[in-house]
Design an enzyme around this catalytic site. Structure first.
Site, mmCIF file in Angstrom:
data_model
loop_
_atom_site.group_PDB
_atom_site.id
_atom_site.type_symbol
_atom_site.label_atom_id
_atom_site.label_comp_id
_atom_site.label_asym_id
_atom_site.label_seq_id
_atom_site.Cartn_x
_atom_site.Cartn_y
_atom_site.Cartn_z
ATOM 1 N N TYR A 291 0.845 -1.198 0.000
ATOM 2 C CA TYR A 291 0.000 0.000 0.000
ATOM 3 C C TYR A 291 0.880 1.248 0.000
ATOM 4 O O TYR A 291 1.456 1.621 1.023
ATOM 5 C CB TYR A 291 -0.893 -0.018 1.234
ATOM 6 C CG TYR A 291 -2.085 0.908 1.160
ATOM 7 C CD1 TYR A 291 -3.319 0.423 0.771
ATOM 8 C CD2 TYR A 291 -1.974 2.246 1.489
ATOM 9 C CE1 TYR A 291 -4.419 1.265 0.713
ATOM 10 C CE2 TYR A 291 -3.068 3.088 1.428
ATOM 11 C CZ TYR A 291 -4.288 2.588 1.042
ATOM 12 O OH TYR A 291 -5.379 3.419 0.985
ATOM 13 N N TYR A 341 -4.790 5.826 -7.349
ATOM 14 C CA TYR A 341 -5.151 5.474 -5.978
ATOM 15 C C TYR A 341 -6.529 4.839 -5.949
ATOM 16 O O TYR A 341 -7.525 5.498 -6.230
ATOM 17 C CB TYR A 341 -5.125 6.725 -5.109
ATOM 18 C CG TYR A 341 -5.399 6.483 -3.647
ATOM 19 C CD1 TYR A 341 -4.487 5.786 -2.863
ATOM 20 C CD2 TYR A 341 -6.549 6.958 -3.048
ATOM 21 C CE1 TYR A 341 -4.730 5.578 -1.515
ATOM 22 C CE2 TYR A 341 -6.795 6.756 -1.694
ATOM 23 C CZ TYR A 341 -5.875 6.066 -0.938
ATOM 24 O OH TYR A 341 -6.109 5.861 0.395
#
Lengths: 409, 156
Positions: A291, A341
């Site tokens: 992430y 994202y």
């Protein structure tokens, strides 16, 4: 090994385009992502009977998606949480199916993360209008820090201090992921990025520059979890779930003021359980997603989950170690930093595609698993993809992960 | 000196757990929560003790002195209140007189009164109380108050 290791699979993946301005509703985007994941798996609306999602800003409710697509669900819910929820919802899905509450779960995240409500709360196009500092926000908004970049920067600064590292290590991460984005037709940012390009980009919140930050994006992405028995009948090679962790917290998670030492983040508390449940080790991982809200969050998680020792990641990432054809190919889609994202869902989708040997790259035969491995010609598939992992970050204090294997491993 | 913060663009909404804390700032007191059972101190004022789970709590008035543990230099404002303040430094301060459950010093944050050029990890600081324009709210900020032999500064 975990009690449910290898009993559940990810069978379908899908997403909308990664966009700077969708001109669409999150509902419409969510429907497209879920439908594409169903089509990818070869599932009809009658065969999906649960939908889950999560949100902390722009989103849409699962009930609307179910209604729009004509899916009658036996379970539906939206979690109120952010990064690292993707992998946690996978754990929820396993529990729900194992318990007999439903059979096949679609997990999605849909947001106009750039043109809708942005992280940190600002309206499209700039600064936040007069804002309500309530709850937690009483103790950060008036104190000078509001966005994730501002929140994570003091941790990164302390890391540089403690371990004598420089931001060139951040640049190594950004440039490796950008190289992968160049091999990903879906990615938003595909132009090559050098270490110097990173170092020349403008400051946002020191020690973070613009190219340390992920791309605010309008996108929806989804994947589908079902049992091994159902997976065998579907269109794609199943990708098996070996284990993981679901929103593990560090102790003392007061992250606004009393922040943890950077090397005592959530993953450090999850590591032993994760690898024990999965029955493999970090060195077995062939394809990794981390992430990457920021370059620095990659550094921390490499250490937390045991890919290198604490304080060593800044050195570990040098020399292109995270690049395809190198030791630990990471964020092969380009990740949040260069693909866009998607709050973690697309990071899982990339690992799934790699483990199927069907990365959706420029190879004419990718959909049948035929790849050239010619990077100049745009092939993104790693040669050997047996085991993969997705590490999810939700601040230093909470994290999740998912350990996967290919059908042929 | 960093630019002015326009506090009128932030509406602070105290609640039952925090109202007494905000009252303290009006008397120029920086309060931390303290457990009556075990003496543990913490901030922000969560309503239970992370060391012993007691909810029998009091307030401790810190002397408001500490050391810069880390910092961020904000160059791009997000909140309207800080548009005129950039570039500014948010310091992460370890208080000299408060300890967490694990024994380390309690940390608090806040906007430094000093410019980036003066700020370094390891420097001693003290709290200053800044009027916000609203008599109900006084904001703590931090100011360098001495020198130290072993400091570290981000120089990139």
């Amino acid at each position: 090994m975990g009690a449910l290791t290898d009993k559940y699979c990810i069978v379908g993946v899908g997403e909308t385009r990664f966009m700077k301005a969708s001109n669409r509703t999150p509902l419409s985007m969510a429907c497209e992502a879920v439908k594409k994941a169903m089509d990818d798996a070869g599932l009809t609306a009658r065969e999906v009977d649960a939908i889950t999602s999560f949100q902390i800003a722009d989103s849409t409710d699962v009930a609307n998606v179910a209604q729009a697509l004509g899916i009658r669900i036996n379970y539906g819910s939206v979690a109120y949480s952010g990064g690292s929820t993707t992998e946690a919802l996978t754990a929820h899905a396993i529990g729900l199916i194992e318990g007999g509450y439903c059979n096949t779960v679609a997990i999605f995240r849909s947001m106009n993360g750039r043109t809708g409500r942005r992280m940190g709360g600002q309206a499209p196009g700039g600064v936040v209008p007069p804002s309500r500092a309530e709850g937690d926000a009483q103790f950060y908004m008036p104190w000078g820090f509001t966005t994730p970049a501002q929140h994570f920067a003091p941790s990164a600064m302390r890391y540089l201090h403690d371990f004598g590292a420089s931001t060139k290590s951040f640049a190594e991460v950004a440039s490796a992921f950008r190289y992968h984005a160049g091999l990903n037709p879906k990615a938003l940012m595909r132009a090559p990025m050098t270490i110097e390009d990173h170092q020349r980009s403008r400051w946002v919140a020191k020690p973070f520059r613009l190219l340390d930050c992920c791309l605010e994006t309008d996108v929806a992405s989804a994947f589908i979890v079902t049992s091994r028995e159902r997976a065998y009948d579907l269109r794609q090679p199943p990708v098996f779930i070996l284990g993981g962790s679901a929103r593990t917290y560090a102790d003392n998670p007061a992250w606004n003021h009393s922040r943890l030492r950077p090397y005592l983040q959530a993953g450090n508390f999850a590591r032993q359980r994760v690898w024990g449940m999965s029955g493999i080790r970090p060195e077995d991982i062939d394809v990794l997603s981390i992430y990457d809200a920021f370059t620095y969050t990659v550094i921390l998680q490499l250490e937390a989950y045991g890919f290198c020792a604490i304080g060593e990641a800044a050195e570990f990432v040098k020399g292109g170690r995270l690049r395809i054809d190198h030791e630990l190919p990471t964020n092969l889609s380009g990740g949040h930093l260069s693909e866009g994202y998607a709050h973690g869902v697309a990071l899982v989708n990339e690992v799934v595609r790699q483990l199927r040997h069907r990365a959706d790259d420029s190879c004419p035969g990718w959909a049948e698993g035929r790849h050239t491995y010619d990077r100049q010609a745009g092939c993104r598939q790693v040669r050997r993809a047996r085991f993969g992992a997705s590490l999810g970050w939700g601040t230093e204090t909470r994290g999740s992960c998912l350990i996967l294997r290919s059908a042929s491993a | 000196m960093p630019g002015e913060i326009d506090y009128s663009k932030i509406n602070i909404i105290p609640d039952q757990d925090t109202a007494e804390w905000w009252e303290g700032t009006k008397r120029h007191k920086f309060l931390v929560r303290q457990c009556k059972q075990c003496g543990h101190k913490w901030f922000p004022p969560f309503p239970a003790c992370a060391k012993c789970t007691s909810m029998d709590l009091t307030w401790y008035e810190t002397a408001g002195k500490g050391v810069i543990h880390s910092y961020v230099v904000v160059t791009q404002p997000i909140l309207a209140a800080f548009v005129t303040a950039v570039p500014y430094v948010v310091g992460l301060i370890e208080l000299d007189d408060c300890h967490e459950a694990d024994g380390r010093l309690t940390r608090v944050a806040g906007v430094m009164k000093d410019d980036e050029a003066e700020v370094a990890i390891g420097l001693p600081v003290e709290v200053v109380f800044e009027p916000t324009g609203d008599p109900n709210f006084i904001m703590p900020r931090w100011k360098i108050c001495g020198t130290a032999s072993n400091t570290w500064k981000f120089t990139e």
